[in-house]
Design an enzyme around this catalytic site. Structure first.
Site, PDB file in Angstrom:
ATOM      1  CB  VAL A   1      -1.063  -0.111   1.327  1.00  0.00           C
ATOM      2  CG1 VAL A   1      -1.684   1.324   1.372  1.00  0.00           C
ATOM      3  CG2 VAL A   1      -1.910  -1.205   1.058  1.00  0.00           C
TER       4      VAL A   1
ATOM      5  CG  ASP B   1       4.311 -24.985   5.771  1.00  0.00           C
ATOM      6  OD1 ASP B   1       4.123 -25.169   7.022  1.00  0.00           O
ATOM      7  OD2 ASP B   1       3.124 -25.593   5.143  1.00  0.00           O
TER       8      ASP B   1
ATOM      9  CG  HIS C   1      15.769 -35.097  28.710  1.00  0.00           C
ATOM     10  ND1 HIS C   1      16.895 -35.030  29.567  1.00  0.00           N
ATOM     11  CD2 HIS C   1      15.871 -34.314  27.739  1.00  0.00           C
ATOM     12  CE1 HIS C   1      17.705 -33.957  29.098  1.00  0.00           C
ATOM     13  NE2 HIS C   1      16.814 -33.607  28.076  1.00  0.00           N
TER      14      HIS C   1
ATOM     15  CD  GLU D   1       1.097 -30.478   9.439  1.00  0.00           C
ATOM     16  OE1 GLU D   1      -0.047 -31.006   9.742  1.00  0.00           O
ATOM     17  OE2 GLU D   1       1.152 -29.430   8.932  1.00  0.00           O
TER      18      GLU D   1
ATOM     19  NE  ARG E   1       2.934 -37.853  29.877  1.00  0.00           N
ATOM     20  CZ  ARG E   1       3.358 -39.266  30.417  1.00  0.00           C
ATOM     21  NH1 ARG E   1       3.737 -40.461  29.817  1.00  0.00           N
ATOM     22  NH2 ARG E   1       2.794 -39.378  32.034  1.00  0.00           N
TER      23      ARG E   1
ATOM     24  CB  VAL F   1       0.475 -22.015  18.967  1.00  0.00           C
ATOM     25  CG1 VAL F   1       1.720 -23.327  19.029  1.00  0.00           C
ATOM     26  CG2 VAL F   1       1.005 -21.163  19.950  1.00  0.00           C
TER      27      VAL F   1
END
EC number: 2.7.1.11
Length: 319
Positions: free
Chosen positions: A24, A127, A215, A222, A243, A250
């Site tokens: 603009v 992405d 850990h 995905e 988990r 988000v």
């Protein structure tokens, strides 16, 4: 050229507002009127088009999302539907169009170009999967959102001595997973571009456990498959307390980073320059920190590729 249009289409990305603002202001600087097309190609077909002034884009450079709203419009694949869109553009006296969005948005701009209407594509997607540019608008912000989330998850993973599988966006491109995984020291990174062996993933986790590691963080794009299924497989094969966290939408929100604001400003302004020069049918990008533009038809014929060196580095550093 006296009047141009601008729209955002497909999935939103942080920095789209900065790109709209640049379009603009750059156009008005050159005494060109700008019309905003609301709700992407769907709004183009329905004629939801309004004139934008300098004040229309005030106080938006720091805001996520898109002032013009966005929507997916599968019916735009129909040539007759696109002709309705072109009729709306001509009805409003619009001579060129800036399209901000991802691959689907570029496909629409390409089709309009092939039907004789000048368009310039601006890469807006978290992405980072658009050919012809090193980075897309929104990728850096999304990446930092993901890194912040993984940092927090690692804190609790350490406290509870757990393995976490973290799913990030990227149906066809693993850039978010790769960059975030490397930045956060993930033990394993799974991306659509590279095949993986689940047994190898299990073996790597077991080797880490044998040398005292309590850990682990696994980052999954995905497009690889269900993070939940991957987590179940790991827990069944190792008995590690596992988990799964799916970060979801988000990743698309939030105030854009400085890098995305600057990138969006540069690319939006360059798109206007191309239209002024009569160079429709192009898409803009940044390569080696220099602005570039490509024929949009040729660009879409290319395939996004992952940085092989970075992927190899991530494997070497996650031993």
């Amino acid at each position: 050229m006296k009047r141009i249009g601008v729209l955002t289409s497909g999935g939103d990305s942080p920095g789209m507002n900065a790109a709209i603002r640049a379009v603009v202001r750059k156009a008005i600087f050159h005494d060109i009127e700008v019309y905003g097309i609301y709700h992407g190609y769907a709004g183009l077909i329905s004629g939801h088009i309004e004139k934008l002034e300098l004040g229309s884009v005030g106080d938006i450079i720091h805001r996520g999302g898109t002032k013009l709203y966005t929507a997916r419009c599968p019916e735009f694949k129909d040539p007759e539907v696109r002709l309705k869109g072109i009729e709306q553009l001509k009805k409003h006296g619009i001579e060129g169009l800036v399209v901000i969005g991802g691959d689907g948005s570029y496909q629409g701009a390409k089709k309009l170009t092939e039907q004789g209407f000048p368009c310039v594509g601006v890469p807006g997607t978290i992405d980072n999967d658009i050919p012809g540019t090193d980075f897309t608008i929104g990728f850096d912000t999304a990446l930092n959102t993901v890194i912040d989330a993984i940092d927090k998850i690692r804190d609790t993973a350490t406290s509870h001595e757990r393995t976490y599988v973290i799913e990030v966006m990227g149906r066809h491109a693993g850039d978010i997973a790769l960059w975030a995984g490397l930045a956060d020291g993930a033990e394993t990174i799974l991306i659509p571009e590279e095949k993986y062996d689940m047994e190898d993933v299990i073996a790597r986790l077991k080797r880490g456990s044998e040398r005292g590691k309590k850990h682990s963080i696994i980052v999954v794009a995905e497009g690889v498959g269900s993070a939940i299924d991957i987590g179940k497989h790991i827990e069944e094969a190792t008995s590690f307390d596992t988990r799964v966290t799916v970060l979801g939408h988000v990743q698309r929100g939030g105030s854009p980073s400085a890098q995305d604001r600057v990138l969006a400003s540069r690319l939006g302004a360059r798109a206007v320059e191309l239209l002024i020069a009569g160079n429709g049918g192009r898409c803009v990008g940044i390569q080696n920190n220099k602005l570039v533009d490509h024929d949009i038809i040729e660009a879409l014929a290319q395939k996004h590729t992952i940085d092989k060196d970075m992927y190899q580095l991530s494997k070497e550093l996650s031993i």
